[in-house]
Enzyme design. Structure first.
Site, short mmCIF file in Angstrom:
data_model
loop_
_atom_site.label_atom_id
_atom_site.label_comp_id
_atom_site.label_asym_id
_atom_site.label_seq_id
_atom_site.Cartn_x
_atom_site.Cartn_y
_atom_site.Cartn_z
N HIS A 21 0.66 0.67 -5.14
CA HIS A 21 0.63 -0.46 -4.18
C HIS A 21 -0.58 -0.29 -3.27
O HIS A 21 -0.60 0.57 -2.39
CB HIS A 21 1.91 -0.48 -3.33
CG HIS A 21 1.97 -1.67 -2.42
ND1 HIS A 21 3.05 -2.53 -2.40
CD2 HIS A 21 1.10 -2.17 -1.51
CE1 HIS A 21 2.84 -3.49 -1.52
NE2 HIS A 21 1.65 -3.29 -0.96
N HIS A 23 -4.08 -2.34 -1.18
CA HIS A 23 -4.89 -3.50 -0.77
C HIS A 23 -6.36 -3.09 -0.80
O HIS A 23 -6.75 -2.19 -0.05
CB HIS A 23 -4.51 -3.96 0.64
CG HIS A 23 -3.09 -4.42 0.72
ND1 HIS A 23 -2.73 -5.73 0.52
CD2 HIS A 23 -1.94 -3.74 0.92
CE1 HIS A 23 -1.41 -5.84 0.62
NE2 HIS A 23 -0.90 -4.65 0.84
N LYS A 107 3.52 -10.42 -7.66
CA LYS A 107 3.92 -10.01 -6.32
C LYS A 107 4.61 -11.17 -5.61
O LYS A 107 4.07 -12.27 -5.53
CB LYS A 107 2.68 -9.58 -5.52
CG LYS A 107 2.97 -9.18 -4.08
CD LYS A 107 3.75 -7.87 -3.98
CE LYS A 107 4.26 -7.60 -2.58
NZ LYS A 107 3.29 -7.03 -1.67
N HIS A 144 7.89 -7.85 -1.68
CA HIS A 144 7.84 -7.56 -0.23
C HIS A 144 9.22 -7.95 0.29
O HIS A 144 9.52 -9.13 0.44
CB HIS A 144 6.73 -8.36 0.47
CG HIS A 144 6.63 -8.01 1.93
ND1 HIS A 144 5.58 -7.29 2.47
CD2 HIS A 144 7.48 -8.24 2.96
CE1 HIS A 144 5.79 -7.11 3.76
NE2 HIS A 144 6.93 -7.67 4.09
N HIS A 182 7.15 -0.56 -0.64
CA HIS A 182 7.07 0.08 0.69
C HIS A 182 8.41 0.06 1.45
O HIS A 182 8.51 -0.53 2.52
CB HIS A 182 5.97 -0.54 1.54
CG HIS A 182 5.84 -2.04 1.48
ND1 HIS A 182 6.89 -2.88 1.74
CD2 HIS A 182 4.78 -2.84 1.21
CE1 HIS A 182 6.46 -4.13 1.63
NE2 HIS A 182 5.20 -4.13 1.30
N ASP A 255 0.28 1.39 0.02
CA ASP A 255 0.14 0.18 0.85
C ASP A 255 -1.02 0.34 1.82
O ASP A 255 -1.01 -0.24 2.92
CB ASP A 255 1.44 -0.15 1.61
CG ASP A 255 1.44 -1.59 2.13
OD1 ASP A 255 0.64 -2.40 1.64
OD2 ASP A 255 2.23 -1.89 3.03
O1 DOR Z 1 1.13 -3.69 6.84
C1 DOR Z 1 0.87 -4.44 5.92
N1 DOR Z 1 -0.39 -4.83 5.65
N2 DOR Z 1 1.88 -4.91 5.19
C2 DOR Z 1 1.70 -5.86 4.28
O2 DOR Z 1 2.66 -6.27 3.69
C3 DOR Z 1 0.36 -6.44 4.04
C4 DOR Z 1 -0.70 -5.53 4.46
C5 DOR Z 1 -2.06 -6.21 4.56
O3 DOR Z 1 -2.45 -6.89 3.62
O4 DOR Z 1 -2.73 -6.02 5.57
ZN ZN Z 2 1.11 -4.23 0.78
#
Ligand code: DOR
Ligand code: ZN
Length: 356
Positions: A21, A23, A107, A144, A182, A255
């Site tokens: 997971h 970003h 997702k 999520h 998460h 995450d």
């Molecule tokens: O803390 C987070 N940041 N939780 C999420 O679900 C998305 C992520 C983000 O893309 O910044």
């Molecule tokens: Zn995330």
């Protein structure tokens, strides 16, 4: 925390891990963030919450190309792409992407639940046909797990989601493969443990270390703010227990979610913790404190591929017990980002993956 005695191993060799997971963002933030992940992880499930989101096969292919182009020379890394579910997304599009090995999973963001989720799903009832198709073709659904309602306390949104959305969904789609992403509560640990084998969960490095007090430690601490928000201490204890349990339903997903420092330190700060520069080290610290370093490899490098039906990585990575001072901020071009553990000295340092 735990009373168990830390192990005294000073070198730990483990199979190369994956991040289930992540970003990565886009443009300059992408080249910045990707480097940290690719040093430690051979593959990662890449979240699709760009603006606009990744909702088609062609957009995902283009994003994958940008990721590969942003990799430093000689570094191999496999991004596993995901489709962002919307109320309108077509079952044919996601099935095409899965069959062509562009999409690894879909997702589900409840609309409004988190960063860039405005285009997410307003009601699971609206994506029934998509879920049916995913169930038929064996495509995993990554969730999520928070309800979006100002009537529900922000600290209860995950627990309410289990009852009101996830449980009915699992009953309606008994073969669907689901990863609850998460997880932050003892309720989710219990839920996943009790669920059928095709239901698993990722656990972040930060939710294993911080509880909700971290956001208010001597003042407001925006860099400890993420979604789902960290909960009470006993929830963190349950997450730790699950992570070191050896139960293959629980595996690593950072995450890691970079935001510019000024976007976090704002009157309306963004949710997200940038853990990529310290990810393995942070997990190692937790497993070490729990006297469970021998379970780290399975959690980081085996249970994820097992769930996704993918081969294990062949290479290895070494963790060394040595001091590792984490900078207060990391800068790159015009970016300034505060990493998880900023200003701390960690007890472990991971080697970089070998280039091949
Ligand atoms: O803390 C987070 N940041 N939780 C999420 O679900 C998305 C992520 C983000 O893309 O910044
Ligand atoms: Zn995330």
């Amino acid at each position: 925390m735990t009373n168990r005695k830390p192990q005294t191993t000073s070198l730990l060799n483990i199979r190369e891990p994956d991040d289930w997971h992540l970003h990565l963002r886009d443009e300059v933030m992408l080249s910045f963030a990707l480097d940290f992940t690719a040093r430690q992880f051979a593959r990662a499930i890449v979240m699709p919450n760009l603006v606009p989101p990744v909702t088609t096969v062609s957009v995902a292919e283009a994003y994958r190309k940008r990721i590969l182009a942003a990799l430093p020379e000689g570094r191999n890394f496999k991004p596993l792409m995901t489709a962002y579910l919307t109320d309108e997304i077509s079952p044919d599009e996601i099935a095409l992407g899965f069959e062509n090995k562009v999409f690894t999973a879909c997702k589900l963001y409840p609309a409004g639940a988190t960063t860039n989720s405005a285009a997410g799903v307003t009601d699971v009832g609206r994506i029934r046909k998509v879920l049916e198709r995913m169930q038929t073709i064996g495509m995993p659904l990554l969730v999520h797990g928070e309800v979006v309602s100002s009537k529900i306390d922000v600290f209860d949104r995950e627990a309410v989601f289990l009852e009101t959305v996830l449980e009915p969904m699992l009953n309606d789609f008994p073969e669907l493969k689901v990863v609850l992403e998460h997880i932050t509560t003892a309720d989710s640990v219990q839920f996943v443990q009790d669920a059928r084998a095709s239901v698993a969960a990722t656990i972040t490095a930060h939710h294993l270390r911080i509880d909700r007090n971290a956001m208010f430690d001597g003042g407001l601490r925006p860099h400890a703010y993420c979604l789902p928000v960290a909960k009470r201490r006993f929830h963190r204890a349950a997450l730790r227990k699950a992570a070191i349990s050896g139960n293959p339903k629980f595996f690593l997903g950072t995450d890691s979610a970079p935001h510019q420092k000024h976007d976090k330190e704002s009157s309306c700060g963004c949710a997200g913790i940038f853990s990529a520069p310290v990810a393995l080290e942070s997990y190692a610290l937790t497993f070490d404190e729990e006297g469970a370093l021998d379970r780290l490899e399975a959690f980081a490098s085996e249970f994820g591929p097992l769930f996704y039906g993918l081969p294990l990585n062949e290479g290895t990575i070494t963790l060394q017990r040595t001091d590792f001072a984490v900078p207060q901020t990391i800068t790159h071009d015009n970016l300034s980002v505060v990493p998880f553990h900023a200003g701390e000295t960690l007890r472990w340092k991971a080697s970089e993956r070998a280039a091949r």
